[in-house]
Design a protein around this motif. Structure first.
Motif, PDB file in Angstrom:
ATOM      1  N   ARG A 159       0.875  -1.254   0.081  1.00 33.98           N
ATOM      2  CA  ARG A 159      -0.108  -0.018   0.198  1.00 33.98           C
ATOM      3  C   ARG A 159       0.950   1.190   0.025  1.00 33.98           C
ATOM      4  N   ALA A 160       0.067   2.575  -0.392  1.00 37.81           N
ATOM      5  CA  ALA A 160       1.091   3.651  -0.359  1.00 37.81           C
ATOM      6  C   ALA A 160       1.394   3.758   1.165  1.00 37.81           C
ATOM      7  N   GLY A 161       2.519   4.619   1.166  1.00 37.17           N
ATOM      8  CA  GLY A 161       3.121   4.836   2.426  1.00 37.17           C
ATOM      9  C   GLY A 161       4.061   3.793   3.028  1.00 37.17           C
ATOM     10  N   ARG A 162       3.874   2.541   2.655  1.00 42.05           N
ATOM     11  CA  ARG A 162       4.491   1.479   3.193  1.00 42.05           C
ATOM     12  C   ARG A 162       5.903   1.043   2.725  1.00 42.05           C
ATOM     13  N   ARG A 163       6.790   0.775   3.454  1.00 43.40           N
ATOM     14  CA  ARG A 163       8.243   0.323   2.727  1.00 43.40           C
ATOM     15  C   ARG A 163       8.638  -0.817   3.326  1.00 43.40           C
ATOM     16  N   VAL A 164       9.530  -1.353   2.737  1.00 40.04           N
ATOM     17  CA  VAL A 164      10.258  -2.942   3.134  1.00 40.04           C
ATOM     18  C   VAL A 164      11.755  -2.564   3.651  1.00 40.04           C
ATOM     19  N   GLU A 165      11.805  -3.162   4.909  1.00 45.69           N
ATOM     20  CA  GLU A 165      12.969  -3.011   5.490  1.00 45.69           C
ATOM     21  C   GLU A 165      13.818  -4.284   5.764  1.00 45.69           C
ATOM     22  N   THR A 166      15.289  -4.310   5.795  1.00 45.74           N
ATOM     23  CA  THR A 166      15.849  -5.683   5.924  1.00 45.74           C
ATOM     24  C   THR A 166      16.828  -5.557   7.048  1.00 45.74           C
ATOM     25  N   ALA A 167      16.890  -6.301   7.620  1.00 45.96           N
ATOM     26  CA  ALA A 167      17.818  -6.582   9.100  1.00 45.96           C
ATOM     27  C   ALA A 167      18.593  -8.007   9.095  1.00 45.96           C
ATOM     28  N   VAL A 168      19.849  -7.955   9.323  1.00 46.36           N
ATOM     29  CA  VAL A 168      20.356  -9.195   9.833  1.00 46.36           C
ATOM     30  C   VAL A 168      20.785  -9.198  11.272  1.00 46.36           C
ATOM     31  N   ARG A 169      19.826 -10.026  11.745  1.00 44.31           N
ATOM     32  CA  ARG A 169      20.532 -10.079  13.510  1.00 44.31           C
ATOM     33  C   ARG A 169      20.499 -11.348  14.199  1.00 44.31           C
ATOM     34  N   ARG A 170      21.728 -11.471  14.707  1.00 46.57           N
ATOM     35  CA  ARG A 170      21.809 -12.925  15.457  1.00 46.57           C
ATOM     36  C   ARG A 170      21.675 -14.307  14.408  1.00 46.57           C
TER      37      ARG A 170
ATOM     38  N   SER B 120      10.839  -6.752   6.662  1.00 44.82           N
ATOM     39  CA  SER B 120       9.501  -6.649   7.269  1.00 44.82           C
ATOM     40  C   SER B 120       8.850  -5.695   6.325  1.00 44.82           C
ATOM     41  N   GLU B 121       7.506  -5.547   6.275  1.00 47.24           N
ATOM     42  CA  GLU B 121       6.772  -4.489   5.761  1.00 47.24           C
ATOM     43  C   GLU B 121       6.510  -3.429   6.785  1.00 47.24           C
ATOM     44  N   VAL B 122       6.661  -2.173   6.534  1.00 45.91           N
ATOM     45  CA  VAL B 122       6.507  -1.347   7.820  1.00 45.91           C
ATOM     46  C   VAL B 122       5.667  -0.117   6.986  1.00 45.91           C
ATOM     47  N   THR B 123       4.651   0.490   8.052  1.00 44.87           N
ATOM     48  CA  THR B 123       3.976   1.590   7.863  1.00 44.87           C
ATOM     49  C   THR B 123       4.643   2.899   7.896  1.00 44.87           C
ATOM     50  N   ARG B 124       4.134   4.043   7.358  1.00 43.48           N
ATOM     51  CA  ARG B 124       4.954   5.305   7.661  1.00 43.48           C
ATOM     52  C   ARG B 124       5.287   5.543   9.217  1.00 43.48           C
ATOM     53  N   ASN B 125       4.502   5.228  10.233  1.00 42.45           N
ATOM     54  CA  ASN B 125       4.839   5.533  11.505  1.00 42.45           C
ATOM     55  C   ASN B 125       5.694   4.334  12.203  1.00 42.45           C
ATOM     56  N   GLY B 126       6.109   3.385  11.419  1.00 41.16           N
ATOM     57  CA  GLY B 126       6.990   2.287  12.002  1.00 41.16           C
ATOM     58  C   GLY B 126       6.449   1.169  12.382  1.00 41.16           C
ATOM     59  N   SER B 127       5.146   0.987  12.316  1.00 43.12           N
ATOM     60  CA  SER B 127       4.462  -0.318  12.846  1.00 43.12           C
ATOM     61  C   SER B 127       4.659  -1.593  11.696  1.00 43.12           C
ATOM     62  N   VAL B 128       5.171  -2.473  12.265  1.00 48.52           N
ATOM     63  CA  VAL B 128       5.462  -3.620  11.276  1.00 48.52           C
ATOM     64  C   VAL B 128       4.170  -4.085  10.762  1.00 48.52           C
TER      65      VAL B 128
ATOM     66  N   VAL C  26      17.538  -9.757  -2.750  1.00 48.32           N
ATOM     67  CA  VAL C  26      17.514  -8.728  -3.765  1.00 48.32           C
ATOM     68  C   VAL C  26      16.667  -7.776  -3.367  1.00 48.32           C
ATOM     69  N   GLU C  27      17.000  -6.516  -3.384  1.00 47.25           N
ATOM     70  CA  GLU C  27      16.213  -5.235  -3.127  1.00 47.25           C
ATOM     71  C   GLU C  27      15.718  -4.683  -4.435  1.00 47.25           C
ATOM     72  N   GLN C  28      14.651  -4.425  -4.663  1.00 40.62           N
ATOM     73  CA  GLN C  28      14.071  -4.044  -5.993  1.00 40.62           C
ATOM     74  C   GLN C  28      13.118  -2.700  -5.767  1.00 40.62           C
ATOM     75  N   PRO C  29      13.793  -1.329  -5.448  1.00 44.96           N
ATOM     76  CA  PRO C  29      12.977  -0.308  -5.359  1.00 44.96           C
ATOM     77  C   PRO C  29      12.326  -0.084  -6.562  1.00 44.96           C
ATOM     78  N   VAL C  30      11.035   0.523  -6.194  1.00 44.84           N
ATOM     79  CA  VAL C  30      10.389   1.270  -7.340  1.00 44.84           C
ATOM     80  C   VAL C  30      11.122   2.220  -7.944  1.00 44.84           C
ATOM     81  N   PRO C  31      11.182   2.741  -9.090  1.00 48.47           N
ATOM     82  CA  PRO C  31      12.106   3.876  -9.895  1.00 48.47           C
ATOM     83  C   PRO C  31      11.229   5.049  -9.235  1.00 48.47           C
ATOM     84  N   ARG C  32      12.105   6.006  -8.553  1.00 45.47           N
ATOM     85  CA  ARG C  32      11.438   7.378  -8.180  1.00 45.47           C
ATOM     86  C   ARG C  32      11.757   8.427  -8.977  1.00 45.47           C
TER      87      ARG C  32
END
Length: 89
Positions: free
Chosen positions: A25-36, A42-50, A65-71
């Motif tokens: 949806r509009a306003g959402r982004r995908v974040e990647t993290a490597v931990r332990r 994760s798909e995250v909203t504008r305010n940071g909710s997962v 592979v991260e594939q951003p939408v051309p901006r």
């Protein structure tokens, strides 16, 4: 941003499997993290909710592979020019 995607290719023993996380949806982004030893996408909203999360063992991940939408850059946007006529002409 809507349309951003991350593809994850995982070793599943004798074959590979591909998973995809998309900002749906509009306003959402995908974040990647490597931990332990775990890769977390994760798909995250504008305010940071997962909204949703996919977790994989880092030793099994073959490709991420991260594939951003051309901006459109602000420098490439056509500027609105002031087209007022000169009253002295």
């Amino acid at each position: 941003m809507k349309g951003d995607r991350v593809e994850i290719v995982v070793d599943a023993g004798d074959t590979t499997r591909t998973y995809e996380v998309v900002a749906s949806r509009a306003g959402r982004r995908v974040e990647t993290a490597v931990r332990r030893g775990v890769v977390e996408v994760s798909e995250v909203t504008r305010n940071g909710s997962v909204v949703r999360t996919a977790r994989f063992m880092a030793t099994r991940v073959l490709a991420l592979v991260e594939q951003p939408v051309p901006r459109e850059d602000s420098s490439e946007r056509p500027r609105r020019e002031d087209r007022r006529e000169d009253p002295h002409s």
